[in-house]
Motif scaffolding. Structure first.
Motif, PDB file in Angstrom:
ATOM      1  N   MET A   1     -36.165 -31.973 -33.069  1.00 17.75           N
ATOM      2  CA  MET A   1     -36.630 -31.983 -34.412  1.00 17.75           C
ATOM      3  C   MET A   1     -37.296 -33.405 -34.306  1.00 17.75           C
ATOM      4  SD  MET A   1     -34.200 -33.368 -37.411  1.00 17.75           S
ATOM      5  CE  MET A   1     -33.897 -32.032 -38.368  1.00 17.75           C
ATOM      6  N   THR A   2     -37.943 -33.571 -35.024  1.00 16.83           N
ATOM      7  CA  THR A   2     -39.102 -34.779 -35.149  1.00 16.83           C
ATOM      8  C   THR A   2     -38.941 -35.665 -35.614  1.00 16.83           C
ATOM      9  OG1 THR A   2     -40.363 -33.865 -36.834  1.00 16.83           O
ATOM     10  CG2 THR A   2     -41.524 -32.812 -34.864  1.00 16.83           C
ATOM     11  N   THR A   3     -38.984 -36.989 -35.888  1.00 15.16           N
ATOM     12  CA  THR A   3     -38.107 -38.105 -36.105  1.00 15.16           C
ATOM     13  C   THR A   3     -39.721 -39.138 -36.535  1.00 15.16           C
ATOM     14  OG1 THR A   3     -37.565 -38.894 -34.320  1.00 15.16           O
ATOM     15  CG2 THR A   3     -36.173 -38.067 -35.594  1.00 15.16           C
ATOM     16  N   ASP A  10     -38.871 -31.223 -30.138  1.00 21.82           N
ATOM     17  CA  ASP A  10     -37.680 -31.021 -28.878  1.00 21.82           C
ATOM     18  C   ASP A  10     -37.281 -30.207 -29.215  1.00 21.82           C
ATOM     19  OD1 ASP A  10     -35.691 -30.680 -27.256  1.00 21.82           O
ATOM     20  OD2 ASP A  10     -34.292 -32.051 -28.795  1.00 21.82           O
ATOM     21  N   TRP A  11     -38.195 -29.053 -28.217  1.00 24.06           N
ATOM     22  CA  TRP A  11     -38.036 -27.949 -27.849  1.00 24.06           C
ATOM     23  C   TRP A  11     -36.881 -27.035 -27.036  1.00 24.06           C
ATOM     24  CZ3 TRP A  11     -39.860 -24.426 -31.541  1.00 24.06           C
ATOM     25  CH2 TRP A  11     -41.130 -25.088 -32.171  1.00 24.06           C
ATOM     26  N   THR A  12     -35.484 -28.219 -26.746  1.00 23.26           N
ATOM     27  CA  THR A  12     -35.033 -28.081 -25.580  1.00 23.26           C
ATOM     28  C   THR A  12     -33.791 -27.030 -26.568  1.00 23.26           C
ATOM     29  OG1 THR A  12     -35.640 -30.178 -25.125  1.00 23.26           O
ATOM     30  CG2 THR A  12     -33.309 -29.259 -24.677  1.00 23.26           C
ATOM     31  N   GLY A  13     -33.203 -26.050 -26.226  1.00 28.13           N
ATOM     32  CA  GLY A  13     -32.109 -25.590 -26.104  1.00 28.13           C
ATOM     33  C   GLY A  13     -32.495 -23.958 -27.258  1.00 28.13           C
TER      34      GLY A  13
END
Length: 142
Positions: A1-3, A10-13
């Motif tokens: 998720m972007t912050t 975050d493309w993890t998972g």
């Protein structure tokens, strides 16, 4: 998720949408159809696979399997007769990898909208819809 502190996603998972995901999207498009089409569309079998079979590509003279996102297999309702022998169910085939490829290339449409567009296009073959009838259901057709 972007912050704000980390603008990169975050493309993890995460994984590409699977066959079941596209089937849910296609069934959602059917559920959104106006009556009387909604009920009638539920009688068309739906198959979602990664790519069109080689024999289909050969029969349609298509060299690149990414060029075919969907296929209606059956006899359109306006051409059916009570005298016809049953030949099996009418089937709409959706091809996941070509749909995902088009979605990526476009970059400006939600995946569910693209799947719905392909589904409506194939249903148009089944129902024998005119361009005006398709446009009344699928705004992309305008």
């Amino acid at each position: 998720m972007t912050t704000p502190d980390n603008p990169a996603a975050d493309w993890t998972g995460l994984a590409a949408p699977g066959l079941d995901d596209l089937e849910r999207m296609a069934r959602g498009a059917v559920a959104d159809l106006p009556q009387p089409w909604r009920e009638a569309a539920t009688h068309v079998a739906l198959r979602v696979v990664d790519f069109p079979p080689d024999d289909v590509l050969e029969a349609m003279d298509i060299a690149d399997p990414y060029e075919l996102t969907g296929l209606y297999e059956g006899t359109p309702l306006p051409e059916k007769s009570v005298m016809d022998q049953p030949m099996g169910p009418d089937v709409i085939w959706l091809f996941r990898r070509p749909i995902l490829d088009e979605w990526i290339d476009r970059g400006d449409v939600a995946l569910a909208d693209l799947v719905g567009h392909v589904m409506v296009h194939e249903l148009a073959h089944h129902f024998g819809w005119s361009d005006d009838e398709i446009a009344a259901i699928d705004r992309w057709w305008e």
